[in-house]
Design a protein around this motif. Structure first.
Motif: not given
Length: 193
Positions: A92, A139-140, A143, A146-147
């Protein structure tokens, strides 16, 4: 119904060493084979990142080390957090302003996976001088997870220390040997440039 565990432990409690694990060379073989699965697979500075430079990663990794030292985190937190950060940076592209947020988030995740005491989000926000908010961290966290496809386990340098020390005839003679090995592993995780 509140199911939260509110126990506070002042020191980590470890299981006694199992001689069967340290006498079986298959353990080292499996560690070496499995480590490949968790090693960053690309030079993300060249292939993925457009705004993050190697010196920035070093600054954030050093900051992560300082947070772990100040909070007296268990030794395995930093290597896992840096591994998560490196693996995330492989998949990412982020802005340089988001790198400390990523580091703090990886510390949070690593503390949840490998610690008896989780680093609180508000404490990590304070360590960033409140440049990161609670909502950003939450939220991170999602993230990053999920990544990484929720695969937050990793073989790190920390996992080899006891295996190597126990295999040496002089390994148990010095109580400082393990501590120095942990320090060396931590320093190695901060110096990628």
């Amino acid at each position: 119904m509140d199911l939260a565990c509110t126990e506070k432990s002042t020191a980590a409690t470890y299981a006694p060493k199992d001689p069967n694990i340290f006498n079986d060379f298959r353990v080292m073989k499996h560690l070496l084979n499995d480590e490949i699965l968790y090693t960053p697979h690309t030079n993300y500075f060249q292939n993925v990142q457009s705004d993050v430079e190697p010196f920035m990663r070093k600054v954030v990794a050093t900051w992560m080390l300082e947070v772990c030292e100040e909070q007296m985190c268990e030794d395995q937190i930093l290597p896992l957090a840096v591994n998560l950060m490196d693996r995330f940076l492989c998949v990412c592209d982020i802005k340089r302003q988001q790198l400390q947020l990523l580091g703090a988030t990886c510390l949070l995740i690593a503390s949840k996976v490998r610690s008896t005491n989780i680093l609180p989000i508000d404490l990590l926000c304070a360590y960033t001088d409140y440049s990161v908010t609670f909502e950003m961290m939450v939220s991170w966290e999602l993230l990053v997870l999920s990544k990484l496809k929720w695969n937050v386990a990793a073989i790190t340098g920390f996992d080899y220390i006891d295996q190597i020390i126990e295999r040496c005839s002089w390994g148990g003679e010095s109580s400082l040997l393990r501590r120095h090995a942990h320090t060396l592993v931590s320093i190695c995780y901060t110096g990628k440039d």
